[in-house]
Design a protein around this motif. Structure first.
Motif, PDB file in Angstrom:
ATOM      1  N   LYS A  80       0.809  -1.212   0.000  1.00  0.00           N
ATOM      2  CA  LYS A  80       0.000   0.000   0.000  1.00  0.00           C
ATOM      3  C   LYS A  80       0.854   1.280   0.000  1.00  0.00           C
ATOM      4  CE  LYS A  80      -2.844   2.594   3.242  1.00  0.00           C
ATOM      5  NZ  LYS A  80      -3.634   3.277   2.215  1.00  0.00           N
ATOM      6  N   ASP A  81       1.905   1.323   0.827  1.00  0.00           N
ATOM      7  CA  ASP A  81       2.704   2.542   0.944  1.00  0.00           C
ATOM      8  C   ASP A  81       3.311   2.959  -0.393  1.00  0.00           C
ATOM      9  OD1 ASP A  81       2.180   2.877   3.595  1.00  0.00           O
ATOM     10  OD2 ASP A  81       4.003   1.885   4.303  1.00  0.00           O
ATOM     11  N   ILE A  97     -10.344   1.256  -3.348  1.00  0.00           N
ATOM     12  CA  ILE A  97     -10.157   2.618  -2.876  1.00  0.00           C
ATOM     13  C   ILE A  97     -10.727   2.764  -1.470  1.00  0.00           C
ATOM     14  CG2 ILE A  97     -10.677   5.053  -3.327  1.00  0.00           C
ATOM     15  CD1 ILE A  97      -8.822   3.768  -5.378  1.00  0.00           C
ATOM     16  N   GLN A  98     -10.001   3.491  -0.617  1.00  0.00           N
ATOM     17  CA  GLN A  98     -10.478   3.743   0.734  1.00  0.00           C
ATOM     18  C   GLN A  98     -11.855   4.404   0.678  1.00  0.00           C
ATOM     19  OE1 GLN A  98      -9.118   2.820   3.453  1.00  0.00           O
ATOM     20  NE2 GLN A  98      -6.905   2.706   3.238  1.00  0.00           N
ATOM     21  N   ASN A 127     -13.148   6.669   2.363  1.00  0.00           N
ATOM     22  CA  ASN A 127     -13.157   8.114   2.592  1.00  0.00           C
ATOM     23  C   ASN A 127     -12.354   8.860   1.534  1.00  0.00           C
ATOM     24  OD1 ASN A 127     -10.758   6.950   3.602  1.00  0.00           O
ATOM     25  ND2 ASN A 127     -10.330   8.761   4.811  1.00  0.00           N
ATOM     26  N   GLN A 128     -12.018   8.186   0.428  1.00  0.00           N
ATOM     27  CA  GLN A 128     -11.221   8.789  -0.618  1.00  0.00           C
ATOM     28  C   GLN A 128     -11.991   8.845  -1.932  1.00  0.00           C
ATOM     29  OE1 GLN A 128      -8.257  10.227  -0.337  1.00  0.00           O
ATOM     30  NE2 GLN A 128      -8.031   9.726   1.836  1.00  0.00           N
ATOM     31  N   ASN A 129     -11.582   9.758  -2.789  1.00  0.00           N
ATOM     32  CA  ASN A 129     -12.197   9.924  -4.097  1.00  0.00           C
ATOM     33  C   ASN A 129     -11.094   9.996  -5.140  1.00  0.00           C
ATOM     34  OD1 ASN A 129     -13.508  10.737  -6.428  1.00  0.00           O
ATOM     35  ND2 ASN A 129     -14.861  12.170  -5.377  1.00  0.00           N
ATOM     36  N   LYS A 130     -11.127   9.126  -6.115  1.00  0.00           N
ATOM     37  CA  LYS A 130     -10.076   9.103  -7.136  1.00  0.00           C
ATOM     38  C   LYS A 130      -9.961  10.438  -7.856  1.00  0.00           C
ATOM     39  CE  LYS A 130     -11.408   5.501  -9.527  1.00  0.00           C
ATOM     40  NZ  LYS A 130     -11.351   4.422 -10.547  1.00  0.00           N
ATOM     41  N   SER A 183      -4.928   5.513   6.433  1.00  0.00           N
ATOM     42  CA  SER A 183      -4.625   6.679   5.613  1.00  0.00           C
ATOM     43  C   SER A 183      -4.294   6.259   4.189  1.00  0.00           C
ATOM     44  CB  SER A 183      -3.449   7.449   6.220  1.00  0.00           C
ATOM     45  OG  SER A 183      -2.290   6.627   6.261  1.00  0.00           O
ATOM     46  N   GLY A 184      -4.062   7.248   3.319  1.00  0.00           N
ATOM     47  CA  GLY A 184      -3.731   6.953   1.929  1.00  0.00           C
ATOM     48  C   GLY A 184      -4.967   6.745   1.087  1.00  0.00           C
ATOM     49  N   ILE A 185      -4.755   6.365  -0.174  1.00  0.00           N
ATOM     50  CA  ILE A 185      -5.885   6.240  -1.105  1.00  0.00           C
ATOM     51  C   ILE A 185      -6.290   4.800  -1.387  1.00  0.00           C
ATOM     52  CG2 ILE A 185      -4.405   6.313  -3.166  1.00  0.00           C
ATOM     53  CD1 ILE A 185      -6.720   7.942  -4.479  1.00  0.00           C
ATOM     54  N   VAL A 186      -5.341   3.865  -1.363  1.00  0.00           N
ATOM     55  CA  VAL A 186      -5.699   2.471  -1.648  1.00  0.00           C
ATOM     56  C   VAL A 186      -5.733   1.659  -0.362  1.00  0.00           C
ATOM     57  CG1 VAL A 186      -4.763   2.540  -3.984  1.00  0.00           C
ATOM     58  CG2 VAL A 186      -3.297   1.796  -2.101  1.00  0.00           C
TER      59      VAL A 186
END
Length: 214
Positions: free
Chosen positions: A26-27, A72-73, A75-78, A153-156
């Motif tokens: 992921k990182d 995708i997380q 709480n995230q939006n591509k 945290s992060g997007i994926v």
């Protein structure tokens, strides 16, 4: 990024000395996709529309564009990375180097002498009630933050392993994808394949960022 180093597991053809692909966590994938949060994403979209080719960065852009929302997380939006706000005002007349300034905060003004509800984006405007300049800057109050549906945290998502090709194509790791790649690279004998784990430091990550943004 959560750590000062990220680990990559490389699958190498020992005969050709070619890295077939990297198995990334992921990182690493978060870092690659967040390169798009730079004005780079705006440049990619514009160049892709006009010229149809922007090298490996286009592959990275399309990898996130094509990545299923499942990864995708919540709480995230591509679109935050694919379509940053700088592109909302982009046009053929706007120089690319000026796009990063397009998100400067816009100020609004009201009359500071009466209770008029009128407002303007120009401090030289005249109040419709008392005929004085509307030079009092209005205070923007941000809405309360939306509670995060995920503590990660992060997007994926981190429960998935990803594969990264040398042309920056990124996709979720799967047996079928791995076999397809082996066939693509004409690998007939599994015995010639070697695994190698490498740790990439922040300094090396900076070099990667400079390389892919050229």
């Amino acid at each position: 990024m959560a750590e000062s180093k990220v680990s990559l597991k490389l699958l190498i053809n020992s005969q050709t000395k070619k890295v077939l692909f990297a198995e990334a966590n992921k990182d690493c994938v978060d870092f690659l996709f967040h390169i798009l949060s730079l004005p780079t994403a705006s440049v990619i979209r514009l160049l892709r529309e006009r010229q149809g080719m922007v090298g490996s960065l286009q592959n990275l852009y399309e990898s996130l564009e094509n990545l299923n929302e499942t990864y995708i997380q919540p709480n995230q939006n591509k679109d935050a990375l694919l379509k940053p706000m700088t592109t909302d005002v982009a046009s053929s007349e706007v120089p690319l180097l000026l796009l990063e300034n397009a998100t400067n905060q816009k100020l609004f003004y009201r009359c500071g002498y009466c209770n008029s509800y009128a407002y303007s984006d120009d401090s030289r405007a005249v109040c419709t009630a008392c005929k004085r300049n509307m030079s009092s800057v209005m205070t923007y109050v941000a809405p309360p933050p939306v509670p995060k549906a995920s503590s990660e945290s992060g997007i994926v998502k981190g429960v998935v392993t990803y594969m990264v090709m040398d042309d920056l194509v990124v996709k979720p790791m799967s047996t079928i994808s791995s076999l397809t790649l082996l066939n693509k690279f004409n690998v007939k004998e599994v015995g010639i394949l070697q695994e190698k784990v490498v740790d990439v430091s922040m300094d090396e990550v900076s070099h990667v960022c400079q390389y892919v943004c050229i």
